[in-house]
Design an enzyme around this catalytic site. Structure first.
Site, short mmCIF file in Angstrom:
data_model
loop_
_atom_site.label_atom_id
_atom_site.label_comp_id
_atom_site.label_asym_id
_atom_site.label_seq_id
_atom_site.Cartn_x
_atom_site.Cartn_y
_atom_site.Cartn_z
CB CYS A 195 3.63 -0.18 -6.96
SG CYS A 195 2.99 -1.89 -6.74
CD GLU A 225 7.18 -5.09 -2.37
OE1 GLU A 225 7.44 -4.15 -2.87
OE2 GLU A 225 8.18 -6.06 -2.10
N GLY A 275 2.28 2.20 5.29
CA GLY A 275 3.47 1.29 5.35
C GLY A 275 4.40 1.60 6.60
N GLY A 326 0.88 -1.11 0.01
CA GLY A 326 0.01 -0.03 -0.06
C GLY A 326 0.96 1.26 -0.24
CB SER A 327 -0.10 4.53 1.13
OG SER A 327 -0.29 4.74 2.32
P1 ADP Z 1 -4.06 3.75 -0.58
O1 ADP Z 1 -3.80 5.01 -0.14
O2 ADP Z 1 -3.52 3.23 -1.95
O3 ADP Z 1 -5.62 3.18 -0.50
P2 ADP Z 1 -3.17 2.35 2.06
O4 ADP Z 1 -2.10 2.29 2.38
O5 ADP Z 1 -4.16 3.59 2.61
O6 ADP Z 1 -3.27 2.90 0.36
O7 ADP Z 1 -4.11 1.02 1.93
C1 ADP Z 1 -3.54 -0.18 1.62
C2 ADP Z 1 -4.17 -1.29 2.55
O8 ADP Z 1 -3.87 -0.62 3.90
C3 ADP Z 1 -5.79 -1.21 2.54
O9 ADP Z 1 -6.08 -2.60 2.64
C4 ADP Z 1 -5.90 -0.33 3.65
O10 ADP Z 1 -7.45 -0.58 4.25
C5 ADP Z 1 -4.89 -0.77 4.60
N1 ADP Z 1 -4.76 0.39 5.69
C6 ADP Z 1 -5.05 1.56 5.52
N2 ADP Z 1 -4.90 2.20 6.87
C7 ADP Z 1 -4.12 1.17 7.53
C8 ADP Z 1 -3.64 1.17 8.85
N3 ADP Z 1 -3.34 2.37 9.45
N4 ADP Z 1 -3.11 0.11 9.40
C9 ADP Z 1 -3.38 -0.97 8.71
N5 ADP Z 1 -3.68 -1.29 7.26
C10 ADP Z 1 -4.17 0.03 7.00
#
Ligand code: ADP
Length: 499
Positions: free
Chosen positions: A286, A252, A235, A230-231
């Site tokens: 990505c 990642e 991360g 994810g972002s």
């Molecule tokens: P994007 O901005 O591309 O959606 P995120 O990093 O927010 O990317 O999301 C990637 C994944 O991480 C998703 O499954 C999201 O629900 C999850 N996610 C978002 N915030 C958190 C957090 N604080 N802790 C764990 N997982 C999270």
């Protein structure tokens, strides 16, 4: 419009509602009037239930021989093949990607199934001589335990497969927490794992909001490993919590991938690569190409070619056959792309083409952004350094090979990279000098294959690789075993040599 799919959590082999009773909606990004699915807005109790179900199942799953565990995954591959078209269509509606790309996403899951299931009959360790007589030494792979798999929306089938399949083959049990934007794709995938006959609790699915259930999983004391894609912002938070709670964590995160085009490149080929790399999946990979580093001798010609080709790209819903560029996933991402366009303009970049939200006709109902080329970008600008995750590519001019590589390396990220050149010496120097986990020579920055390692250097990751055999090092612990058959105490780490 079709009736929304009603998704549930999958815990201990049962499809269940969230204990909160709340539901959320997943909408079609091409036409937000359509609700594709409703899904549970889960809370901490649902997370606890999923973790204890996975823990319970772990005790017996780890003891099933790996080739037998792999049989389930072969079956998943067969069932995914049978349902490829249905799932691809659903994906195109839920996530927006063009149908051929959605088919590719499912195909990657199928490829993963067959590739990783083969690993069930390998999972090699090593044997090595002991320094003592009558002593045997070897290594073997052990499962890590209960794994939380937190996945994004851009590859809603492929990425959960990349994580779940090797995790299961290695003897772990898993809890999948898919992105809020793609619950229906995750549900269909887990239905397939269920149909393949996996014992209850081996795979669990918990839907919900990342900051709530994702975070609760990461913090949960009975989770052994977190695999996150994810972002970078999220991360980093995940990594911090895992550091504090001593969990194994594989991250990642972002990329700021560049394609270099040298003056000796085949420009037609480089053009096709640039268009596919920058605008494929609407720039929401990505590994998407977000910088084009162009040698000054070909810059004007190549820019004209690129502008012409980009102006012909057809925007639309991914499931319409003529569409080449689908929507952006949601309002938040669309706003992010718009904000980066404002930043680009304020920093002095020139918008050559695009740069606006697309609202003509049916597009007004979705989240569409015109494919955009930014010219006169310099490597210090934010648009040259930060991940945008949309159909926007920045052109940066360079004078020579050395500056091309220096500019390519001048971001905090290091996922994918590409260079177009016909000079074999430069190609090899680029392979050596580019700071990235993946380098393509005469190919675009996108196009990973499942049997090769995938991941990045610098802020893109935390040193792990998914895919290939490298992923086994994420999902297993090494056990070192010594067998002494001398019937005597043989002391190691003591100087046994007599002079
Ligand atoms: P994007 O901005 O591309 O959606 P995120 O990093 O927010 O990317 O999301 C990637 C994944 O991480 C998703 O499954 C999201 O629900 C999850 N996610 C978002 N915030 C958190 C957090 N604080 N802790 C764990 N997982 C999270």
């Amino acid at each position: 419009m079709t009736t929304p799919l009603v998704c549930r959590n999958f815990i201990n082999g049962e499809w269940v509602k969230a204990t909160t009773g709340d539901v959320l909606e997943s909408r079609n990004p091409s036409d937000r009037r359509e609700v594709v699915a409703t899904f549970p807005h889960s809370g901490n109790i649902d997370v606890d239930n999923a973790v204890s179900s996975a823990r319970q199942a772990y005790h017996s799953w780890r003891l099933i021989p790996a080739p037998a565990r792999a049989e389930y995954i072969f079956k998943v591959g067969e069932l995914l093949s049978q349902q490829k078209e249905t799932i691809a269509l659903l994906m195109s509606r839920e996530m927006g990607k063009c149908l051929p790309e959605a088919r590719g996403d499912v195909q990657e899951g199928i490829d993963w199934a067959f590739y990783s299931a083969g690993e069930g009959r390998r999972l090699f360790g090593q044997t090595t001589p002991s320094e003592m007589p009558n002593k045997f030494a070897m290594t073997m792979r052990m499962p890590v335990g209960v794994c939380a798999l937190i996945t994004p929306w851009n590859f809603p089938v492929a990425i959960p497969c990349w994580k779940a399949m090797p995790a299961l083959i290695c003897g772990n049990t898993v809890i999948l927490k898919p992105a809020e934007d793609t619950p229906a794709c995750a549900t269909k995938l887990v239905e397939i794992f269920q149909a393949a006959g996996l014992p209850p609790g081996v795979i669990n699915l918990v839907h919900g909001v990342g900051e709530e259930v994702g975070k609760a999983l990461v913090e949960h004391p009975d989770i052994n490993l977190v695999s996150f894609t994810g972002s970078s912002e999220t991360g980093s938070q995940v990594g911090e919590i895992c550091g504090r709670t001593h969990k194994r964590v594989c991250l990642e995160m972002g990329g700021k991938n560049a394609q270099v085009v040298m003056e000796d490149a085949d420009l037609d080929l480089a053009l096709e690569g640039a268009v596919w790399g920058a605008f494929g999946t609407t720039g929401q990979r990505c590994t998407a190409t977000s910088r084009l580093i162009l040698h000054r001798d070909i810059k004007d010609k190549f820019t004209t070619m690129l502008q012409e080709r980009t102006s012909q790209l057809r925007l639309g819903a991914g499931y319409e056959p003529q569409t080449e560029i689908g929507p952006i996933i949601n309002q938040k991402q669309l706003q992010r792309v718009k904000t980066y366009l404002d930043i680009a303009r304020s920093e002095g970049a020139k918008v050559l083409i695009g740069g606006e939200v697309a609202t003509a006709g049916e597009l007004q109902h979705g989240y569409f952004f015109q494919p955009t080329i930014l010219d006169e970008v310099n490597p210090q600008m934010r648009v040259a350094k930060e991940e945008i995750f949309g159909p926007v590519v920045s052109l940066i001019e360079v004078d020579n090979f050395a500056s091309a590589i220096a500019v390519l390396n001048s971001t905090n990220y290091g996922l994918s990279s590409s260079i177009y050149t016909q000079d074999v010496n430069r190609a090899f120097a680029a392979m050596r000098d580019i700071e990235a986990g993946i380098t393509y020579i005469n190919g675009p920055t996108i196009g990973a294959e499942v049997h090769l390692p995938f991941g990045g250097v610098k802020s893109t990751g935390n040193g792990h690789r998914e895919a290939g055999t490298a992923v086994l090092d994420v999902f297993t612990e090494w056990k070192t075993v010594y067998v002494d058959f001398s019937s005597s105490l043989q002391r190691a780490q003591i100087d046994n040599r007599t002079s």
